[in-house]
Design a protein around this motif. Structure first.
Motif, PDB file in Angstrom:
ATOM      1  N   ASP A 131       0.842  -1.211   0.000  1.00  0.00           N
ATOM      2  CA  ASP A 131       0.000   0.000   0.000  1.00  0.00           C
ATOM      3  C   ASP A 131       0.873   1.256   0.000  1.00  0.00           C
ATOM      4  O   ASP A 131       1.919   1.300   0.666  1.00  0.00           O
ATOM      5  CB  ASP A 131      -0.894  -0.008   1.237  1.00  0.00           C
ATOM      6  N   PRO A 132       0.463   2.305  -0.727  1.00  0.00           N
ATOM      7  CA  PRO A 132       1.260   3.547  -0.767  1.00  0.00           C
ATOM      8  C   PRO A 132       1.443   4.215   0.584  1.00  0.00           C
ATOM      9  O   PRO A 132       2.376   4.998   0.758  1.00  0.00           O
ATOM     10  CB  PRO A 132       0.466   4.450  -1.723  1.00  0.00           C
ATOM     11  N   GLY A 176       1.515   1.697  -5.310  1.00  0.00           N
ATOM     12  CA  GLY A 176       0.868   2.639  -6.210  1.00  0.00           C
ATOM     13  C   GLY A 176       1.647   2.957  -7.471  1.00  0.00           C
ATOM     14  O   GLY A 176       1.286   3.882  -8.203  1.00  0.00           O
ATOM     15  N   THR A 177       2.701   2.182  -7.759  1.00  0.00           N
ATOM     16  CA  THR A 177       3.478   2.403  -8.976  1.00  0.00           C
ATOM     17  C   THR A 177       2.988   1.470 -10.079  1.00  0.00           C
ATOM     18  O   THR A 177       2.214   0.551  -9.832  1.00  0.00           O
ATOM     19  CB  THR A 177       4.973   2.132  -8.721  1.00  0.00           C
TER      20      THR A 177
END
Length: 347
Positions: A131-132, A176-177
């Motif tokens: 998770d970011p 998130g990439t």
């Protein structure tokens, strides 16, 4: 006071020439293994020539229990029992510092490479889902403020000896990439372990043996595309559920993407056995959900379990400070696994 005169210029010239020749003839250093931390902080145990610590004096018990803590998101307003606020996360790290815990990775734990000072206790910090809020890089290429890794680094900087390491279990598009190519190399280079959580968070009991291997193998392949040559060595089971053939969580493969792990993590609700204990099961390693002392199933959360370990210190793993010795009290009620009998010393 007598002072040694500086060498004459001809002597200095000869010395400089010898240094150049020696450097030119030296063999090049071998490259570090793929999983070797490049910039990880370390806290070695006993590495000097001083006498080794007395196990009884430090209360060593290297057959004791190890908390493997499980984290997911850091959010200001938790909406799930799996969420923690950044403040609660920092407070838990500070508690670990105060109670003499030192972080180690899952790989270090499972292989018994627990090189921490005498009297200290290992703890494994694990993060699921990529998770970011756990990790992101800012515009300067540093961990973004407020993320779990930034908080961990900050706490470690204030408390030398508290190693800033953790094991990060990722799915597709970690943190998130698009593909993890920017973030995963940073984690590798700073001593963090990158582990597999399957490509799409698959419930491995709900699919066939072939599909389970594909979910695990393709998750590993995605990691290795972002960090070529990196050896993924552990798996966190999505939902804590094993495949129908449990051994497939440890080893298998699909389309050339084979895997062979040293540890498989459950969701669990209790501390894990010492890796040297006879009851250690690398295919079923329990974890403890990070949680306050109140709320859903709080009796199985980290606050309650850390309280129990603090109240019963003889039950937890306490290092003797000697990496190749396994010390434990004869009254511990736990026995070493046969393969460690030659290193185990009861007192």
């Amino acid at each position: 006071m007598n002072r040694t005169a500086p060498p004459s210029r001809p002597v200095l010239a000869v010395a400089a020439l010898l240094a150049v020749v020696t450097a030119a003839c030296a063999e090049p250093a071998e490259p570090a293994p793929a999983n070797t931390p490049v910039a990880a902080a370390s806290t070695p145990g006993t590495t000097s020539s001083a006498p080794p610590p007395d196990p009884a004096a430090v209360g060593a018990n290297e057959l004791g229990q190890v908390p493997v803590l499980m984290y997911h998101r850091l959010v200001a307003q938790p909406s799930s029992v799996y969420d923690r606020t950044p403040e609660a996360f920092r407070a838990e790290l500070e508690r670990l510092v105060a109670e003499d815990y030192v972080p180690v990775t899952t790989l270090e734990y499972a292989t018994g490479e627990i090189d921490i000072p005498a009297g200290k206790h290992p703890v494994v910090l694990t993060f699921d889902d990529g998770d970011p809020t756990q990790f992101a890089l800012d515009a300067s290429g540093q961990p973004a403020p407020g993320t779990a890794i930034a908080i961990l680094l900050d706490v470690a900087a204030k408390h030398p000896g508290f190693r800033p390491v953790a094991s990060m279990y990722v799915n597709a598009a970690p943190f998130g990439t698009a593909d993890g190519s920017g973030v995963l190399p940073w984690l590798r280079d700073h001593g963090f372990e990158i582990g597999n959580h399957t490509q799409y968070h698959t419930n491995l009991a709900s699919v066939s043996a072939a599909e389970a291997q594909r979910a695990i193998g393709e998750g590993q392949r995605e990691i290795q595309q972002a960090v070529p040559q990196y050896q993924v060595k552990s798996l966190a089971l999505p939902f804590g559920v094993s495949p129908r053939e449990p051994v497939l969580a440890m080893r298998g493969g699909v389309d050339g993407a084979s895997y062979d792990y040293v540890c498989v993590l459950l969701v669990g609700s209790n501390p894990a056995p010492s890796p040297f204990a006879a009851d250690f099961d690398p295919m079923n390693t329990p974890r403890i959900r990070s949680q306050d002392a109140t709320g859903e199933d709080a009796a199985f959360g980290s606050a309650v379990w850390l309280d129990k370990l603090a109240a019963n210190p003889a039950q937890r793993y306490t290092s003797d400070g000697v990496p190749d010795r396994i010390s434990y009290p004869s009254t511990a009620g736990v026995v070493p696994a046969p393969q460690f009998a030659g290193r185990a010393v009861a007192y």
